[in-house]
Scaffold this motif. Sequence first.
Motif, short mmCIF file in Angstrom:
data_model
loop_
_atom_site.label_atom_id
_atom_site.label_comp_id
_atom_site.label_asym_id
_atom_site.label_seq_id
_atom_site.Cartn_x
_atom_site.Cartn_y
_atom_site.Cartn_z
N LEU A 65 -6.96 -30.60 25.37
CA LEU A 65 -5.65 -30.39 24.74
C LEU A 65 -5.61 -29.07 23.98
O LEU A 65 -4.64 -28.33 24.05
N THR A 66 -6.68 -28.78 23.25
CA THR A 66 -6.75 -27.52 22.50
C THR A 66 -6.72 -26.34 23.45
O THR A 66 -6.04 -25.34 23.18
N ASN A 67 -7.43 -26.44 24.56
CA ASN A 67 -7.44 -25.37 25.55
C ASN A 67 -6.05 -25.15 26.15
O ASN A 67 -5.60 -24.01 26.30
N MET A 68 -5.35 -26.23 26.46
CA MET A 68 -4.00 -26.12 27.05
C MET A 68 -3.01 -25.55 26.04
O MET A 68 -2.25 -24.63 26.36
N VAL A 69 -3.01 -26.08 24.82
CA VAL A 69 -2.10 -25.57 23.79
C VAL A 69 -2.45 -24.13 23.46
O VAL A 69 -1.58 -23.26 23.40
N GLY A 70 -3.75 -23.85 23.27
CA GLY A 70 -4.19 -22.49 22.95
C GLY A 70 -3.86 -21.49 24.04
O GLY A 70 -3.42 -20.38 23.77
N GLY A 71 -4.05 -21.88 25.30
CA GLY A 71 -3.73 -20.98 26.41
C GLY A 71 -2.26 -20.66 26.49
O GLY A 71 -1.87 -19.52 26.78
N ASN A 72 -1.43 -21.65 26.22
CA ASN A 72 0.02 -21.41 26.23
C ASN A 72 0.45 -20.55 25.04
O ASN A 72 1.34 -19.71 25.17
N ILE A 73 -0.16 -20.75 23.88
CA ILE A 73 0.14 -19.89 22.72
C ILE A 73 -0.32 -18.46 23.03
O ILE A 73 0.39 -17.50 22.75
N LYS A 74 -1.50 -18.32 23.64
CA LYS A 74 -2.02 -16.99 23.99
C LYS A 74 -1.03 -16.24 24.87
O LYS A 74 -0.86 -15.02 24.73
N SER A 75 -0.34 -16.95 25.75
CA SER A 75 0.61 -16.29 26.65
C SER A 75 1.78 -15.66 25.90
O SER A 75 2.48 -14.80 26.44
N LEU A 76 2.00 -16.06 24.65
CA LEU A 76 3.06 -15.48 23.83
C LEU A 76 2.59 -14.27 23.01
O LEU A 76 3.39 -13.60 22.38
N LEU A 77 1.28 -14.02 23.03
CA LEU A 77 0.70 -12.95 22.22
C LEU A 77 0.59 -11.66 23.03
O LEU A 77 0.58 -11.69 24.27
N PRO A 78 0.48 -10.53 22.35
CA PRO A 78 0.35 -9.25 23.06
C PRO A 78 -0.88 -9.21 23.97
O PRO A 78 -1.91 -9.80 23.65
N GLU A 79 -0.74 -8.55 25.08
CA GLU A 79 -1.85 -8.35 26.03
C GLU A 79 -2.53 -7.03 25.72
O GLU A 79 -1.90 -6.15 25.13
N PRO A 80 -3.75 -6.83 26.09
CA PRO A 80 -4.62 -7.78 26.76
C PRO A 80 -5.22 -8.77 25.76
O PRO A 80 -5.41 -8.43 24.59
N SER A 81 -5.47 -9.98 26.23
CA SER A 81 -6.14 -10.96 25.39
C SER A 81 -6.88 -11.96 26.27
O SER A 81 -6.51 -12.19 27.42
N THR A 82 -7.93 -12.50 25.70
CA THR A 82 -8.73 -13.50 26.41
C THR A 82 -8.89 -14.72 25.51
O THR A 82 -8.86 -14.61 24.28
N LEU A 83 -9.08 -15.86 26.14
CA LEU A 83 -9.22 -17.12 25.44
C LEU A 83 -10.65 -17.60 25.55
O LEU A 83 -11.23 -17.58 26.64
N SER A 84 -11.22 -18.04 24.43
CA SER A 84 -12.59 -18.57 24.46
C SER A 84 -12.58 -20.00 25.00
O SER A 84 -11.52 -20.62 25.15
N VAL A 85 -13.75 -20.52 25.26
CA VAL A 85 -13.85 -21.94 25.60
C VAL A 85 -13.59 -22.74 24.33
O VAL A 85 -13.83 -22.27 23.22
N PRO A 86 -13.10 -23.97 24.47
CA PRO A 86 -12.82 -24.76 23.28
C PRO A 86 -14.10 -25.26 22.61
O PRO A 86 -15.11 -25.50 23.27
N VAL A 87 -14.02 -25.40 21.30
CA VAL A 87 -15.09 -25.97 20.49
C VAL A 87 -14.49 -27.17 19.78
O VAL A 87 -13.36 -27.11 19.28
N VAL A 88 -15.23 -28.28 19.73
CA VAL A 88 -14.76 -29.50 19.07
C VAL A 88 -15.74 -29.86 17.96
O VAL A 88 -16.95 -29.80 18.16
N ALA A 89 -15.20 -30.21 16.78
CA ALA A 89 -16.02 -30.58 15.63
C ALA A 89 -15.51 -31.87 15.03
O ALA A 89 -14.32 -32.18 15.10
N HIS A 90 -16.42 -32.62 14.42
CA HIS A 90 -16.07 -33.85 13.72
C HIS A 90 -16.30 -33.61 12.23
O HIS A 90 -17.24 -32.91 11.84
N GLY A 91 -15.47 -34.17 11.39
CA GLY A 91 -15.63 -34.03 9.95
C GLY A 91 -14.48 -34.70 9.23
O GLY A 91 -14.04 -35.77 9.60
N ARG A 92 -13.99 -34.02 8.21
CA ARG A 92 -12.82 -34.48 7.46
C ARG A 92 -11.88 -33.30 7.32
O ARG A 92 -12.31 -32.17 7.13
#
Length: 150
Positions: free
Chosen positions: A88-115
Amino acid sequence: MHLSSDDVAQIVQEVWTSMLGLDVEPVEVDIDGNVPAVAGSVGVSGATDCLISMEMQEAAAKAVAAAMFGLDGDDISDDDVADAVGELTNMVGGNIKSLLPEPSTLSVPVVAHGRIPTLKVVGGKILMSQAFLSGEHPVLVSVWNRPQRA
């Protein structure tokens, strides 16, 4: 960089509907930080240097995994939760990235547990943040700037 809450809301709603078959609506709500939580993040590098994060209570993450993988609540593993939140983060992030100035690249998602707040960008600031409600579960999507590297 100008990114509106309306743009992000439209992206989150499209991803939630297409990937999960669930409704999600933007709301003004505080997410309780005193419960277990899961956060996903992706970085954008290039013309814009930012981090896009999605945080939710663990119960929300399990509901997302159940919807994504068609699982019963008792059958959801930590790996299922991490995979669902990461995707989900990758899909939302990739779509947000498409609204940002080019050139740009997206990292792989990272997931963390906490509070909540599960993650913080050291030296960064939140450029925009929007809470959503999916069923009874709040989800927070934020875009952080990242300090320029020397």
